[in-house]
Structure formats: structure tokens, C-alpha cells
Scaffold this active site. Structure first.
Site, PDB file in Angstrom:
ATOM      1  N   ASP A   1     -41.129  60.329   7.024  1.00  0.00           N
ATOM      2  CA  ASP A   1     -42.471  59.953   6.572  1.00  0.00           C
ATOM      3  C   ASP A   1     -42.863  58.613   7.187  1.00  0.00           C
ATOM      4  OD1 ASP A   1     -44.784  59.404   5.188  1.00  0.00           O
ATOM      5  OD2 ASP A   1     -43.736  58.843   3.333  1.00  0.00           O
TER       6      ASP A   1
ATOM      7  N   ASN B   1     -45.911  56.996   6.828  1.00  0.00           N
ATOM      8  CA  ASN B   1     -46.931  56.173   6.163  1.00  0.00           C
ATOM      9  C   ASN B   1     -46.707  55.969   4.666  1.00  0.00           C
ATOM     10  OD1 ASN B   1     -47.459  58.730   5.340  1.00  0.00           O
ATOM     11  ND2 ASN B   1     -49.635  58.734   5.891  1.00  0.00           N
TER      12      ASN B   1
ATOM     13  N   ASP C   1     -46.420  57.933   2.103  1.00  0.00           N
ATOM     14  CA  ASP C   1     -47.000  58.770   1.039  1.00  0.00           C
ATOM     15  C   ASP C   1     -45.971  59.765   0.484  1.00  0.00           C
ATOM     16  OD1 ASP C   1     -46.803  60.590   3.082  1.00  0.00           O
ATOM     17  OD2 ASP C   1     -48.912  61.180   3.096  1.00  0.00           O
TER      18      ASP C   1
ATOM     19  N   ASP D   1     -44.170  63.581   8.227  1.00  0.00           N
ATOM     20  CA  ASP D   1     -45.361  63.846   9.037  1.00  0.00           C
ATOM     21  C   ASP D   1     -45.029  63.834  10.530  1.00  0.00           C
ATOM     22  OD1 ASP D   1     -45.220  60.996   9.579  1.00  0.00           O
ATOM     23  OD2 ASP D   1     -46.130  60.724   7.607  1.00  0.00           O
TER      24      ASP D   1
ATOM     25  N   ASP E   1     -44.203  77.711  14.419  1.00  0.00           N
ATOM     26  CA  ASP E   1     -43.971  78.783  13.463  1.00  0.00           C
ATOM     27  C   ASP E   1     -45.229  79.650  13.432  1.00  0.00           C
ATOM     28  OD1 ASP E   1     -42.871  80.203  11.177  1.00  0.00           O
ATOM     29  OD2 ASP E   1     -41.736  78.376  10.778  1.00  0.00           O
TER      30      ASP E   1
ATOM     31  N   GLU F   1     -38.194  86.351  12.770  1.00  0.00           N
ATOM     32  CA  GLU F   1     -37.475  86.353  11.500  1.00  0.00           C
ATOM     33  C   GLU F   1     -37.621  87.770  10.977  1.00  0.00           C
ATOM     34  OE1 GLU F   1     -37.359  84.456   7.059  1.00  0.00           O
ATOM     35  OE2 GLU F   1     -39.181  85.261   7.931  1.00  0.00           O
TER      36      GLU F   1
ATOM     37  N   HIS G   1     -34.601  76.654   6.221  1.00  0.00           N
ATOM     38  CA  HIS G   1     -35.308  76.081   5.069  1.00  0.00           C
ATOM     39  C   HIS G   1     -35.360  77.020   3.873  1.00  0.00           C
ATOM     40  CE1 HIS G   1     -38.040  78.701   7.088  1.00  0.00           C
ATOM     41  NE2 HIS G   1     -38.871  78.660   6.055  1.00  0.00           N
ATOM     42  N   ASP G   2     -34.818  78.242   4.014  1.00  0.00           N
ATOM     43  CA  ASP G   2     -34.824  79.198   2.900  1.00  0.00           C
ATOM     44  C   ASP G   2     -33.442  79.387   2.286  1.00  0.00           C
ATOM     45  OD1 ASP G   2     -37.530  79.825   3.282  1.00  0.00           O
ATOM     46  OD2 ASP G   2     -37.079  81.490   4.641  1.00  0.00           O
TER      47      ASP G   2
END
Ligand code: ISL
Ligand code: CA
Length: 543
Positions: A25, A27, A29, A33, A102, A255, A324-325
Site C-alpha cells: 500500500d 498511500n 489507506d 495499490d 486476470d 483456471e 488467492h483461493d
């Protein structure tokens, strides 16, 4: 011996998957990003990767963290701007790294302009999606089950329903409609013209539904026989390649859910003109029954057998142990308590020695573990919330619910990347969107960069080793007989012959004959006990 396939650049590439929300990240938040990714390019260069697969960064209301796209040509403001994206493509390119986007085209977001128009009954856009009336008895249009638990129909508010194989915020596109095909071709060209490496194609084998008839009743995914890897999908993939992909220097990795090697070969065999490679899931089933929410104890044999089958029966594989799954591989197939370092290194060695293009998921290279969540309140994943609700409806006892939730939630892999031992792990200055794992105080990049024996150092060496080895990149594959839990295989070209030993267990194992020089391994050679492998030992021998 050597591959008969074309030696395309993407076969010898090492791919690194970034889950943008959780990587870096810039910035404060609390959300990773694109400028954050740009700032870490030197790190990725040093690791030695050639391609970055970016999980979705497009405009999205985030009902499924970007896998619900509301504008395929816009960047989500959380991640930055299109200028940031162009800069990432440019700067990475300068370092010899290309970006794999993706591609989510089974469904859009319900906020996509097309779907909004469809809801407003615009006849053109209505046919971009799949709307149906309920049955005469007032029940839903069919009995299909969703990938995220529950049914696949959501009310459109006018007495009809629309189909969603995933969340209600992810209406399925109607691939019977030629306009949908044309729209998608335009989107592909938009991105390929920017010089990207190609696409990772989300649930690409479920696009074309043959019929909307009721399906055979099943524990999960009732209806799947009507849409899994249908001829219509094969036809779409062939046309996409002919009309678009073949015009660019790019590759595609599908996938593909619920496929065996036979179907996988139809989706990516070199004679088919469809995808270039696919992610199989059979090796991910080594610790589950049927659906991934129901865990069984892990048996190394099941992992070895599945990997071996795909190695033998596929021409080319997309090799991975994490994404990520899925839960973290070291928590799943390794031993976080007793042998964190050894088992993470062994899994690295294994993934990078198999035949195919290797994929590494962010954090895997430092041995990040499953999240340390206390319960549902700390979990964001839409799938986990749905499955939890289903378990409540089925009257699962609370203890079982919580156990399954914590073992299987996709958030296990989505916790912020652990860069340092600071408060928010050097991921952000502000509070991250998902809880940082407390073990970042000892599992982090900064610490491992100082340690020549770290998991990170091993990844760097293993990637470099692979780059220099024609046998690992192009050689044939053959498994040797071995004792249980020990995977021994050969990779060979005419000039180079390597034998790989991987002990997938926490026990000392009697090893099959060792002949040759050890070139690489995760234990020092000193103190070796002749003829034995140490817990989670990994070695590469030259014959
Ligand atoms: O494990 C699975 C199959 O055996 C499933 O998790 C499957 O991979 C998944 O449901 C499909 O995943 C992809 O599409 C989803 C998105 O939520 C996932 O993050 C993405 O990887 C819908 O777009
Ligand atoms: Ca941010």
C-alpha cells in the site's frame, strides 16, 4: 527426451501472482495499490521472476474483491489510475518483466453498464445475460447450486430471475449471444495493445451452458454437467485464439475447475488451438473430499499421485501450490511449527522442478502461513460468509463450523504481505483492510534478506538454478519408485540428467539409492546420514 513442444518464452518463465489488495500500500489507506507494486519491482527482479500475474485491478464494487468487474477498461480507484497501470507495464517491461492480466468473462458485476441496461429491460442488453421465469409451481427456474453455496438465481425485481454461478453480484454472461463474444474480443485487444503478456482466464471452462434444465442432484454444484467444459466452450476458446490471441505475442492460462487430465488436454493440448496451459485442481484435493470446504487429513501420497498423473498425462502444466483461493501451502502440506523453513523450501524445490511453467503466489517465497483469525468477524471473503451460513442452516455444531471456516477461508492467503516486523508488517502505514498475521514479527522479507539460509534466499537460488538448467526447463519427466511420502523423479535432456528427491513428511526416510553429485538442497551436506533423507529434505542430484 527434450520437449517436442515449441520452446515459447512463457514456458521457461517463472510467474509471480500478486493479489493487489494485499501486496503493498503506497498511500496509507490500508489497501494495496499499483504504485505499491511499482515500488516493489526491484524486489521481484531480484527474486528472478519473469511475469507478474495481477489478480483483478479493474473497476469493481468488490463483492468478490475484483472478480466482479463493472468496467473492463478502467482501474479501480483503490488501486490507482490507468496512468499508474501504464507505468507499471512500462517499468516492469524495462526490467524484463511482463504483466499477465486476470480475465473474468464468465460473469460481470451487477453494476456493469450492460447489466444495468439489462435490468432496465433494454432488449439488446437483456440478452447479454441469462434471465428466466420461475417454474409454474413458483419455484426457481432450475435446481442448480452455486460455487459459493446456495442457489444460482437472484430476483431481477420484475418477476424474473437471473443466473449467477458465483455471488448474486456476479451475473453470468450469455455466451450464446455473438455480441458478448465481440465485446470480449474488443476488451482483449484493448489490453493486449498495451503490451501485456496475456491472460489468466478465470473459471474459463464454465462459459457456455448447454441447457438450463435441472441437474442431477448432488452435494454441491448441482447442474454442473450442463456447463463444465462443453463443446460450446471449446468452440469459443478456439475462436478467441484464432481471432485475437494468435495476433499477439502472448499466452493464456486457464483456471479450469473440476477437470481431469483428459479434459484438461482438450482445453490446452498443442493440437487444439485453445489455451496454452491450465491450472488443474486435483492436487489441491490431497486434503479434502469433494468440495474444498470439507477437509480430511492430508496424505502426501495423494499429493504425489495427483502431481505425478498430471506430469505424465499432460503435455505441459501450469504448476502451483498456492493462489488467492487456497490456504497457504506451508500450513497445508508442510509443518509450520517443527519444520517451517525446511518444509517451505522443499515445497519451493518441488514446485520449481516439475515440468511446466511454475507459478509462485505472493508471500509463498517467505513461507507465509494461514491467517490467525479468531472467527467469522475477522473474515471478509464472500465465499466464507456464504459457506458459514450454509453450515448454520445444516445445523453444524459451532465448533465444527469454526474449524472448517478457519481451515478453508480464502482469506488465509489474502492477509497483507509481510515485508517487515513493524506494526502493519511494512505493508501499509494505516490499518490494513484485512488483519496482518501476528507472525510477521519473524516471517518477513526484511529479516530473510539478511539471512543467507532463509526461505527467500532459497527461492532466489532455486529460480536461478532452474533458469540455468535445460533439464528443469525442457527435460522429460519420469517418476521412480520410492518409499511412501518420498517423491523421486528424473528430469532429463540429452545433455543433462537430474534426479529430484523430495521428502514430503516430517520423518527421516530411507531413500532410494543416491548416486551422483548433489547440486542443490535444503540441508547442508555435512553430517549427512548415508542413504537417509532428513525431514522435508529436498535434493537435486546430477547423474
Ligand atoms: O477451488 C475451487 C475449485 O476446485 C474454487 O475455489 C474455484 O477455483 C473458484 O471458485 C473459482 O475461482 C475464481 O473465480 C471466482 C473468484 O471468486 C475466485 O477468486 C477466482 O479465482 C469467481 O470469479
Ligand atoms: Ca492504497
Amino acid at each position: 527426451m527434450e520437449t517436442k513442444l515449441q520452446k515459447n518464452w512463457w514456458r521457461s518463465a517463472v510467474v509471480y501472482q500478486i493479489y493487489p489488495r494485499s501486496f503493498c500500500d503506497s498511500n496509507g489507506d490500508g489497501i494495496g495499490d499499483i504504485p505499491g507494486i511499482v515500488s516493489k519491482l526491484p524486489y521481484l527482479k531480484e527474486l528472478g521472476v519473469d511475469v507478474i500475474w495481477l489478480s483483478p485491478v479493474y473497476a469493481s464494487p468488490n463483492c468478490d474483491n475484483g472478480y466482479d468487474i463493472s468496467d473492463y477498461r478502467a482501474i479501480h480507484p483503490d488501486f490507482g489510475t490507468m496512468e499508474d497501470m501504464d507505468q507499471l507495464i512500462r517499468e516492469a517491461g524495462r526490467m524484463g518483466i511482463r504483466i499477465l492480466m486476470d480475465l473474468v468473462i464468465n460473469h460481470t458485476s451487477d453494476r456493469h453498464e450492460w447489466f444495468q441496461k439489462a435490468l432496465a429491460n433494454d432488449p439488446v442488453y437483456r440478452d447479454y445475460y441469462i434471465f428466466r421465469e420461475g417454474k409454474a409451481d413458483g419455484s426457481l427456474p432450475n435446481n442448480w447450486g452455486s460455487f459459493f453455496a446456495g442457489d444460482v438465481w437472484e430476483s431481477a425485481g420484475d418477476g424474473t430471475y437471473y443466473l449467477h454461478l458465483f455471488a448474486p453480484g456476479q451475473p453470468d454472461l450469455n455466451w450464446h449471444n455473438p455480441r458478448v463474444y465481440e465485446e470480449v474480443c474488443d476488451i482483449l485487444r484493448f489490453w493486449l495493445d498495451k503490451g501485456i503478456a496475456g491472460f489468466r482466464c478465470d473459471v474459463i471452462n464454465v462459459l457456455y451452458k448447454n441447457t438450463l434444465e435441472d441437474g442431477k442432484k448432488q452435494l454441491a454444484l448441482t447442474g454442473k454437467e450442463h456447463y463444465l467444459s462443453t463443446d460450446g466452450t471449446h468452440d469459443i476458446l478456439q475462436r478467441l485464439r484464432r481471432d485475437v490471441f494468435s495476433k499477439y505475442d502472448c499466452f493464456t492460462v486457464g483456471e479450469t475447475v473440476l477437470v481431469d487430465t483428459k479434459t484438461a488436454m482438450k482445453l490446452c493440448g498443442s493440437n487444439r488451438g485453445e489455451l496454452d496451459m491450465v491450472f488443474g485442481f486435483e492436487h489441491m484435493e490431497a486434503d479434502q473430499i469433494g468440495v474444498k470446504w470439507f477437509k480430511t487429513p492430508y496424505h502426501p501420497k495423494r499429493l504425489i499421485d495427483a502431481l505425478d498423473r498430471w506430469q505424465r498425462e499432460m503435455e505441459w502444466n501450469a504448476n502451483y501450490l498456492e493462489n488467492h483461493d487456497q490456504p497457504r501451502s506451508v500450513s497445508r502440506f508442510g509443518d509450520v511449527c517443527g519444520y517451517h523453513k525446511e518444509s517451505a523450501k522443499m515445497l519451493c524445490g518441488l514446485n520449481l522442478s516439475l515440468r511446466g511453467t511454475p507459478y509462485i503466489y505472493e508471500g509463498e517465497e517467505i513461507g507465509m502461513t494461514n491467517g490467525d483469525f479468531s472467527g467469522l468477524s475477522e473474515i471478509q471473503d464472500v465465499e466464507s460468509h456464504n459457506v458459514y451460513k450454509m453450515m448454520c442452516d445444516l445445523h453444524f455444531p459451532a465448533s465444527v463450523r469454526d474449524k472448517l471456516l478457519l481451515q478453508t477461508t480464502r482469506d488465509n492467503a489474502r492477509t497483507p504481505m509481510q515485508w517487515t516486523d513493524e506494526k502493519y508488517a511494512g505493508f501499509s502505514e494505516g490499518e490494513p483492510w484485512l488483519k496482518v498475521n501476528a507472525n510477521h514479527t519473524w516471517i518477513n522479507v526484511e529479516t530473510q534478506e539478511r539471512d543467507p539460509d532463509s526461505i527467500l534466499a532459497f527461492y532466489r537460488k532455486m529460480i536461478a538454478f532452474r533458469k540455468n538448467s535445460d533439464a528443469l526447463k525442457w527435460g522429460d519427466y519420469r517418476k521412480f519408485p520410492s518409499v511412501s511420502g518420498v517423491y523421486v523423479f528424473r528430469r532429463r535432456t540429452r545433455l543433462e540428467c537430474l534426479v529430484i528427491y523430495a521428502n514430503l513428511t516430517p520423518h527421516r526416510k530411507k531413500a532410494p539409492i543416491f548416486l551422483g553429485t548433489c547440486l542443490f538442497g535444503n540441508y547442508p551436506e555435512e553430517g549427512r546420514e548415508e542413504g537417509w533423507l532428513r525431514p522435508y529434505e529436498f535434493r537435486i542430484l546430477q547423474k
